[in-house]
Scaffold this motif. Structure first.
Motif, PDB file in Angstrom:
ATOM      1  N   THR A 506       0.855  -1.191   0.000  1.00  4.23           N
ATOM      2  CA  THR A 506       0.000   0.000   0.000  1.00  4.23           C
ATOM      3  C   THR A 506       0.887   1.236   0.000  1.00  4.23           C
ATOM      4  O   THR A 506       2.081   1.162   0.309  1.00  4.23           O
ATOM      5  CB  THR A 506      -0.934   0.041   1.232  1.00  4.23           C
ATOM      6  N   ASN A 507       0.305   2.374  -0.345  1.00  6.29           N
ATOM      7  CA  ASN A 507       1.099   3.599  -0.471  1.00  6.29           C
ATOM      8  C   ASN A 507       1.435   4.237   0.868  1.00  6.29           C
ATOM      9  O   ASN A 507       2.426   4.955   0.980  1.00  6.29           O
ATOM     10  CB  ASN A 507       0.364   4.612  -1.360  1.00  6.29           C
ATOM     11  N   ASP A 508       0.592   4.024   1.874  1.00  2.00           N
ATOM     12  CA  ASP A 508       0.887   4.579   3.197  1.00  2.00           C
ATOM     13  C   ASP A 508       0.291   3.680   4.272  1.00  2.00           C
ATOM     14  O   ASP A 508      -0.400   2.696   3.972  1.00  2.00           O
ATOM     15  CB  ASP A 508       0.385   6.028   3.325  1.00  2.00           C
ATOM     16  N   ALA A 509       0.546   4.025   5.533  1.00  2.00           N
ATOM     17  CA  ALA A 509       0.124   3.156   6.638  1.00  2.00           C
ATOM     18  C   ALA A 509      -1.397   3.064   6.788  1.00  2.00           C
ATOM     19  O   ALA A 509      -1.940   1.955   6.877  1.00  2.00           O
ATOM     20  CB  ALA A 509       0.775   3.644   7.940  1.00  2.00           C
ATOM     21  N   PRO A 510      -2.147   4.188   6.810  1.00  2.00           N
ATOM     22  CA  PRO A 510      -3.595   4.067   6.992  1.00  2.00           C
ATOM     23  C   PRO A 510      -4.288   3.274   5.886  1.00  2.00           C
ATOM     24  O   PRO A 510      -5.321   2.644   6.111  1.00  2.00           O
ATOM     25  CB  PRO A 510      -4.071   5.535   6.990  1.00  2.00           C
ATOM     26  N   GLU A 511      -3.708   3.295   4.675  1.00  2.00           N
ATOM     27  CA  GLU A 511      -4.323   2.588   3.551  1.00  2.00           C
ATOM     28  C   GLU A 511      -4.361   1.079   3.779  1.00  2.00           C
ATOM     29  O   GLU A 511      -5.141   0.365   3.136  1.00  2.00           O
ATOM     30  CB  GLU A 511      -3.541   2.907   2.270  1.00  2.00           C
ATOM     31  N   ALA A 512      -3.521   0.579   4.695  1.00  2.00           N
ATOM     32  CA  ALA A 512      -3.531  -0.861   4.992  1.00  2.00           C
ATOM     33  C   ALA A 512      -4.889  -1.287   5.552  1.00  2.00           C
ATOM     34  O   ALA A 512      -5.365  -2.402   5.274  1.00  2.00           O
ATOM     35  CB  ALA A 512      -2.423  -1.194   5.991  1.00  2.00           C
ATOM     36  N   ILE A 513      -5.513  -0.410   6.318  1.00  2.00           N
ATOM     37  CA  ILE A 513      -6.835  -0.723   6.877  1.00  2.00           C
ATOM     38  C   ILE A 513      -7.848  -0.864   5.752  1.00  2.00           C
ATOM     39  O   ILE A 513      -8.655  -1.802   5.726  1.00  2.00           O
ATOM     40  CB  ILE A 513      -7.260   0.374   7.884  1.00  2.00           C
ATOM     41  N   SER A 514      -7.816   0.067   4.785  1.00  5.03           N
ATOM     42  CA  SER A 514      -8.728  -0.007   3.631  1.00  5.03           C
ATOM     43  C   SER A 514      -8.496  -1.272   2.828  1.00  5.03           C
ATOM     44  O   SER A 514      -9.449  -1.916   2.370  1.00  5.03           O
ATOM     45  CB  SER A 514      -8.541   1.214   2.724  1.00  5.03           C
ATOM     46  N   THR A 515      -7.210  -1.645   2.644  1.00  2.00           N
ATOM     47  CA  THR A 515      -6.890  -2.839   1.862  1.00  2.00           C
ATOM     48  C   THR A 515      -7.446  -4.090   2.530  1.00  2.00           C
ATOM     49  O   THR A 515      -8.018  -4.968   1.862  1.00  2.00           O
ATOM     50  CB  THR A 515      -5.363  -2.964   1.693  1.00  2.00           C
ATOM     51  N   LEU A 516      -7.299  -4.194   3.844  1.00  2.00           N
ATOM     52  CA  LEU A 516      -7.851  -5.354   4.558  1.00  2.00           C
ATOM     53  C   LEU A 516      -9.376  -5.377   4.473  1.00  2.00           C
ATOM     54  O   LEU A 516      -9.976  -6.443   4.300  1.00  2.00           O
ATOM     55  CB  LEU A 516      -7.398  -5.326   6.020  1.00  2.00           C
ATOM     56  N   ARG A 517      -9.997  -4.198   4.569  1.00  2.00           N
ATOM     57  CA  ARG A 517     -11.458  -4.130   4.410  1.00  2.00           C
ATOM     58  C   ARG A 517     -11.872  -4.590   3.020  1.00  2.00           C
ATOM     59  O   ARG A 517     -12.861  -5.325   2.854  1.00  2.00           O
ATOM     60  CB  ARG A 517     -11.949  -2.706   4.658  1.00  2.00           C
ATOM     61  N   ASN A 518     -11.116  -4.158   1.997  1.00  2.00           N
ATOM     62  CA  ASN A 518     -11.438  -4.546   0.618  1.00  2.00           C
ATOM     63  C   ASN A 518     -11.233  -6.033   0.369  1.00  2.00           C
ATOM     64  O   ASN A 518     -11.800  -6.596  -0.574  1.00  2.00           O
ATOM     65  CB  ASN A 518     -10.579  -3.748  -0.376  1.00  2.00           C
ATOM     66  N   MET A 519     -10.406  -6.678   1.210  1.00  2.00           N
ATOM     67  CA  MET A 519     -10.222  -8.127   1.115  1.00  2.00           C
ATOM     68  C   MET A 519     -11.365  -8.890   1.779  1.00  2.00           C
ATOM     69  O   MET A 519     -11.362 -10.124   1.801  1.00  2.00           O
ATOM     70  CB  MET A 519      -8.892  -8.535   1.766  1.00  2.00           C
ATOM     71  N   GLY A 520     -12.301  -8.162   2.342  1.00  2.00           N
ATOM     72  CA  GLY A 520     -13.454  -8.795   2.970  1.00  2.00           C
ATOM     73  C   GLY A 520     -13.273  -9.106   4.440  1.00  2.00           C
ATOM     74  O   GLY A 520     -14.070  -9.859   5.024  1.00  2.00           O
ATOM     75  N   ILE A 521     -12.230  -8.534   5.068  1.00  3.64           N
ATOM     76  CA  ILE A 521     -12.013  -8.757   6.500  1.00  3.64           C
ATOM     77  C   ILE A 521     -12.913  -7.792   7.278  1.00  3.64           C
ATOM     78  O   ILE A 521     -12.841  -6.573   7.078  1.00  3.64           O
ATOM     79  CB  ILE A 521     -10.541  -8.519   6.888  1.00  3.64           C
ATOM     80  N   PRO A 522     -13.761  -8.289   8.159  1.00  5.43           N
ATOM     81  CA  PRO A 522     -14.633  -7.398   8.933  1.00  5.43           C
ATOM     82  C   PRO A 522     -13.829  -6.416   9.790  1.00  5.43           C
ATOM     83  O   PRO A 522     -12.759  -6.764  10.314  1.00  5.43           O
ATOM     84  CB  PRO A 522     -15.433  -8.366   9.820  1.00  5.43           C
ATOM     85  N   SER A 523     -14.345  -5.202   9.949  1.00  6.80           N
ATOM     86  CA  SER A 523     -13.621  -4.173  10.704  1.00  6.80           C
ATOM     87  C   SER A 523     -13.383  -4.570  12.154  1.00  6.80           C
ATOM     88  O   SER A 523     -12.357  -4.203  12.743  1.00  6.80           O
ATOM     89  CB  SER A 523     -14.399  -2.854  10.646  1.00  6.80           C
ATOM     90  N   TYR A 524     -14.313  -5.336  12.739  1.00 16.84           N
ATOM     91  CA  TYR A 524     -14.126  -5.707  14.152  1.00 16.84           C
ATOM     92  C   TYR A 524     -12.931  -6.655  14.319  1.00 16.84           C
ATOM     93  O   TYR A 524     -12.246  -6.635  15.344  1.00 16.84           O
ATOM     94  CB  TYR A 524     -15.420  -6.310  14.731  1.00 16.84           C
ATOM     95  N   LEU A 525     -12.677  -7.507  13.284  1.00 14.13           N
ATOM     96  CA  LEU A 525     -11.507  -8.389  13.352  1.00 14.13           C
ATOM     97  C   LEU A 525     -10.212  -7.597  13.168  1.00 14.13           C
ATOM     98  O   LEU A 525      -9.210  -7.850  13.842  1.00 14.13           O
ATOM     99  CB  LEU A 525     -11.598  -9.475  12.275  1.00 14.13           C
ATOM    100  N   ILE A 526     -10.239  -6.617  12.237  1.00 13.52           N
ATOM    101  CA  ILE A 526      -9.061  -5.769  12.030  1.00 13.52           C
ATOM    102  C   ILE A 526      -8.743  -5.019  13.319  1.00 13.52           C
ATOM    103  O   ILE A 526      -7.581  -4.953  13.752  1.00 13.52           O
ATOM    104  CB  ILE A 526      -9.301  -4.773  10.873  1.00 13.52           C
ATOM    105  N   ALA A 527      -9.766  -4.464  13.948  1.00 11.36           N
ATOM    106  CA  ALA A 527      -9.569  -3.693  15.180  1.00 11.36           C
ATOM    107  C   ALA A 527      -9.001  -4.567  16.291  1.00 11.36           C
ATOM    108  O   ALA A 527      -8.144  -4.130  17.073  1.00 11.36           O
ATOM    109  CB  ALA A 527     -10.895  -3.070  15.620  1.00 11.36           C
ATOM    110  N   SER A 528      -9.451  -5.817  16.367  1.00  8.80           N
ATOM    111  CA  SER A 528      -9.001  -6.704  17.440  1.00  8.80           C
ATOM    112  C   SER A 528      -7.566  -7.182  17.231  1.00  8.80           C
ATOM    113  O   SER A 528      -6.795  -7.302  18.185  1.00  8.80           O
ATOM    114  CB  SER A 528      -9.928  -7.927  17.527  1.00  8.80           C
ATOM    115  N   ALA A 529      -7.192  -7.449  15.953  1.00  6.95           N
ATOM    116  CA  ALA A 529      -5.901  -8.076  15.685  1.00  6.95           C
ATOM    117  C   ALA A 529      -4.767  -7.077  15.497  1.00  6.95           C
ATOM    118  O   ALA A 529      -3.627  -7.338  15.896  1.00  6.95           O
ATOM    119  CB  ALA A 529      -6.009  -8.955  14.441  1.00  6.95           C
ATOM    120  N   LEU A 530      -5.052  -5.931  14.880  1.00  8.41           N
ATOM    121  CA  LEU A 530      -3.983  -5.019  14.460  1.00  8.41           C
ATOM    122  C   LEU A 530      -3.364  -4.289  15.650  1.00  8.41           C
ATOM    123  O   LEU A 530      -4.069  -3.707  16.476  1.00  8.41           O
ATOM    124  CB  LEU A 530      -4.549  -4.013  13.445  1.00  8.41           C
ATOM    125  N   THR A 531      -2.025  -4.308  15.712  1.00  7.02           N
ATOM    126  CA  THR A 531      -1.290  -3.583  16.752  1.00  7.02           C
ATOM    127  C   THR A 531      -0.689  -2.294  16.211  1.00  7.02           C
ATOM    128  O   THR A 531      -0.718  -1.264  16.868  1.00  7.02           O
ATOM    129  CB  THR A 531      -0.151  -4.469  17.318  1.00  7.02           C
TER     130      THR A 531
END
Length: 645
Positions: A506-531
Motif C-alpha cells: 500500500t502507499n501509506d500506513a492508513p491505507e492498509a486498513i482499507s486494503t484489509l477491508r477490501n479483502m473482505g475482512i470485517p472491521s471488528y476483526l481488524i480492530a481486534s488483531a492489528l497492533t
C-alpha cells in the motif's frame, strides 16, 4: 540552474562536439513537443548518438567542472606555447561566438593546429603526462585486467599494470571523470596519460584483438562444459539432398549451444562476468541489470535505488556472457524462450553474497537481472533504519507486545524486508519459537525456522500458515499478505496469542486498513488483531564529502511545504566518492500508525481512514522526509522524487 536549462545546454554540447547537427537537434526537439518523448530519447531512437555519449554529456552538465572550462583556456595555452598567434586566436574566437562550436575543432578545420598539438596543450593545462600512441605498447597483463567492453565504453587504453596501479591512455582530459568509478569496479588505482588519437576506441579494439590472437596461438580453445550443461548429439545419417529434417535442426541448435558454451568457459568471458559481479559489490550495488540493446548489451548497477550505466557488452559475446551466468547459477543454457531463476553463492573480499539470478527473454535477446544479497544485512537493528526518535520508541514498544499483528507497508524496494528482519532481531531466539514464511527466503537467519513458499507444489502462504499454527509458535513472519485467505488466517493467528509480522503493498500506513477491508475482512476483526502499521520509503542521503548549503528558491520551498522564510537547505554537488551523483547511501522515512484503544474503536465503527489518521495525529511520510530535508540529511529534490504531494 533548472533541469530544463541543463537539458538545453546538454543539447548544445552535442552540437559543439559534432555528434549531431543543429538541424537534427531541432528535429528532435520538435518531436518532443509533439509527442512528449524527451529529445535525447528521440536521438537514441534515430541512432544519432549512444547511451554512453549522453551519460557523459549529462553528467558534465549537471556537475559543470567540464570541457567548457578547459576549452576556454585552450587558446591561451596554445598562444603561450607559441603554437598560434594572438591574431589567429582572435579570429577563431570570433568564429566560435558566431556558431558556438568548440575552439579546438575550429582551429583544426582551419589547419592552424594539429590534433597532436591540441592534445599536448590540453595535457599541459590539465597537469597530465602526454604519450605518443604509436610508440606506447600495451602490456598483456594490463589488457587482461580490464574487459574490452569496459575499456571501449570509458575510452581508455590499458598499457601498464604495476601492483594495484593501472596506467591507461585517454584521448581528452574530461575522460578522467569516469576513471574513479572504473577504479572501484576493478579494485585498481587508475593513472591516466593523455594521447593524441582520432579514434581511440578503434585502437582499443585492435589491441585486444591482437592480444586474443596471441593467447590463441599459445593456448588451445577451452573445452565445453560438462554434458549436463550442453546437449550431446549423436551422429545421424545424412539426409538426402534438398530435404530438411527435424534432426538437422536439432543438430544445428546443439552445435550452436556447444559453441556458446565453449565461449562461456573461455578466459575473456569468465573474466568479464567476474569483473561485473565484483564491480557491483565494490560499488555498493544491490542489483545488476544486463539489458540487450542495439548494438550492444548495456550493464547497469542499481546504486542507492537508481540505475547507473557502467559498461556495455559487444553483441558478439552477449550470448556467451548470458550463458556463463546461467552455468554459474545452474540454469539450462539451451532454454532461451522461457524465464528462468537461479542463484550464485560467492565470497568477495570478507563478505559472503547470495546472488539471485532471473532471466527474461526479450526481442533482442535474454535480459538478466542479478540481485546481490549481503548476509551482513541481517544484522540490522532498529537503530540502523533511520527512524525518528519518537517513531523508534513507538516501534520498539509494539514489537515487545506478546501478540497482535504488525504490518509493514510500502512499494517494492522500499526496505520492508530489512525492517521485518530488524524487528525479528529484537526477539529472543533462545526463549521464543520463531517461524518465517517467505517467497523467496532471501537471507538465512540464525536460530529461526524459515519456510520457502512454493506455489508449484501447493506450498502457498495460506496452506503453510494453517500448518504453522499447529507448531506452537510465538512469533510468526508472513512474507506478504497477497489474498483474503492469507489475511484471514494471519488475523486469526494474531488473535490467538501469536505475534504476527507481515507486509502489504500500500502507499501509506492508513491505507492498509482499507486494503484489509477490501479483502473482505470485517472491521471488528481488524480492530481486534492489528497492533500497528508501519509505512516506509527509502531515500538517498546527501554525500557527506560534497555536501553544500544552498539558498532555496521560493517555488521549491512551496513544493516541499517548507516556510518561505527558510534560508538554507543542502544538497551534494557531486564528487568521486559518490560517482558525481551528490548522494551516498540510503535511509528510511517512516510513518507509524499505532492502534491505541481510541483508534481501535474508530476502526471497529468503520470510520474512513482520513478520520482515523487525524485522530491518531499521524506524522506522515511527508512530515518525516521534510524534517530530513531541513536537517541536511536529504536533498530537496529527493523529497520531490520520493514523496507524493
Amino acid at each position: 540552474m533548472t533541469t530544463e536549462e541543463k537539458a538545453v545546454r546538454a543539447g548544445e554540447e552535442l552540437v559543439k562536439r559534432d555528434v549531431i547537427t543543429r538541424e537534427e537537434l531541432a528535429e528532435a526537439r520538435k518531436r518532443e513537443a509533439a509527442t512528449g518523448t524527451p529529445w535525447y530519447r528521440q536521438l537514441l531512437q534515430m541512432r544519432k548518438t549512444s547511451f554512453g555519449v549522453l551519460e557523459e554529456i549529462f553528467l558534465r552538465e549537471f556537475h559543470p567542472k567540464s570541457v567548457r572550462d578547459e576549452h576556454s583556456r585552450l587558446g591561451d595555452t596554445l598562444v603561450a606555447m607559441k603554437i598560434i598567434s594572438h591574431d589567429q586566436l582572435s579570429d577563431a574566437l570570433s568564429e566560435q561566438n558566431r556558431n558556438g562550436r568548440l575552439l579546438g575543432n575550429i582551429l583544426l578545420e582551419k589547419g592552424t593546429v594539429t590534433r597532436e598539438t591540441i592534445t599536448r596543450a590540453l595535457a599541459k593545462q590539465s597537469g597530465l603526462e602526454y604519450a605518443e600512441l604509436t610508440i606506447t605498447s600495451s602490456d598483456p597483463e594490463a589488457l587482461e585486467c580490464v574487459p574490452e567492453s569496459m575499456a571501449r565504453r570509458n575510452t581508455m587504453l590499458p598499457i601498464r599494470l604495476e601492483g594495484d596501479k593501472l596506467t591507461v591512455l585517454i584521448p581528452h582530459p574530461q575522460a578522467r571523470e569516469t576513471l574513479p568509478s572504473v577504479g572501484v569496479l576493478l579494485g585498481k588505482r587508475i593513472y591516466p596519460i593523455l594521447t593524441s588519437c582520432e579514434d581511440l576506441r578503434s585502437e582499443i579494439t585492435k589491441r585486444y584483438h591482437e592480444a586474443k590472437l596471441r593467447i590463441g596461438r599459445h593456448h588451445p580453445p577451452a573445452s565445453a562444459p560438462a554434458a549436463a550443461s550442453v546437449p550431446q548429439v549423436k551422429p545421424k545419417e545424412a539426409p538426402k539432398k534438398g530435404t530438411k529434417t527435424m534432426d538437422t535442426a536439432k543438430t544445428s541448435d546443439a552445435n550452436r549451444f556447444e559453441e556458446i558454451a565453449r565461449e562461456a568457459s573461455g578466459v575473456p568471458v569468465i573474466k568479464l562476468v567476474t569483473t561485473i559481479i565484483e564491480g557491483a559489490v565494490n560499488s555498493g550495488a544491490t542489483d545488476v541489470h544486463l539489458d540487450p540493446q542495439e548494438p550492444e548489451m548495456r550493464v547497469r548497477y542499481r546504486i542507492d535505488g537508481l540505475l547507473h550505466d557502467v559498461m556495455s557488452i559487444p553483441g558478439d559475446v552477449q550470448n556467451a556472457v548470458v550463458s556463463r551466468i546461467k552455468i554459474m547459477s545452474d540454469m539450462d543454457i539451451t532454454e532461451t524462450r522461457h524465464p528462468q531463476d537461479g542463484h550464485i553463492s560467492v565470497e568477495i573480499g570478507d563478505g559472503e553474497y547470495d546472488i539471485r539470478v532471473a532471466t527474461l527473454p526479450t526481442y533482442l535477446g535474454e535480459r538478466v537481472v542479478l540481485r546481490l544479497l549481503d548476509q551482513s544485512a541481517v544484522l540490522a537493528g532498529i537503530k540502523d533504519l533511520g527512524l525518528d526518535p519518537e517513531d523508534e520508541r513507538k516501534l520498539t514498544g509494539v514489537i515487545k507486545q506478546p501478540y497482535g499483528m504488525i504490518l509493514v507497508t510500502g512499494p517494492t524496494g522500499s526496505g520492508k524486508t530489512t525492517t521485518l528482519y530488524a524487528a525479528l532481531n529484537q526477539k529472543n531466539v533462545m526463549t521464543d519459537s520463531i517461524v518465517t514464511l517467505e517467497d523467496p527466503v532471501e537471507y538465512q537467519l540464525s536460530g529461526i525456522n524459515q519456510v520457502q513458499i512454493d506455489a508449484d507444489i501447493e506450498l502457498t502462504f495460506a496452506n503453510t500458515l494453517r500448518a504453522a499454527l499447529r507448531q506452537d509458535i510465538d512469533v510468526l513472519l508472513v512474507g506478504e499478505i497477497r489474498d483474503p485467505e492469507t489475511a484471514r488466517i494471519a488475523i486469526r493467528a494474531a488473535m490467538t496469542g501469536h505475534l504476527v509480522f507481515s507486509t502489504l503493498h500500500t502507499n501509506d500506513a492508513p491505507e492498509a486498513i482499507s486494503t484489509l477491508r477490501n479483502m473482505g475482512i470485517p472491521s471488528y476483526l481488524i480492530a481486534s488483531a492489528l497492533t500497528a502499521v508501519v509505512g516506509q520509503r527509502l531515500v538517498r542521503k546527501i554525500c557527506p564529502n560534497c555536501r553544500e548549503a544552498i539558498t532555496p528558491p521560493k517555488t521549491l520551498l512551496k513544493e516541499i511545504g517548507l516556510p518561505e522564510t527558510t534560508k538554507k537547505l543542502y544538497r551534494g554537488k557531486g564528487c568521486e566518492f559518490c560517482y558525481s551523483t551528490g548522494c551516498k547511501g540510503r535511509t528510511g522515512i517512516f510513518e507509524i500508525l499505532e492502534v491505541t484503544p481510541e483508534i481501535r474503536k474508530l476502526i471497529n465503527l468503520d470510520k474512513p481512514i482520513d478520520e482515523i489518521s487525524k485522530a491518531a495525529k499521524l506524522k506522515t511520510l511527508s512530515d518525516r522526509c521534510r524534517l530530513k530535508v531541513k536537517n541536511g540529511t536529504v536533498a530537496p529534490e529527493e523529497f520531490l522524487r520520493t514523496i507524493r504531494i
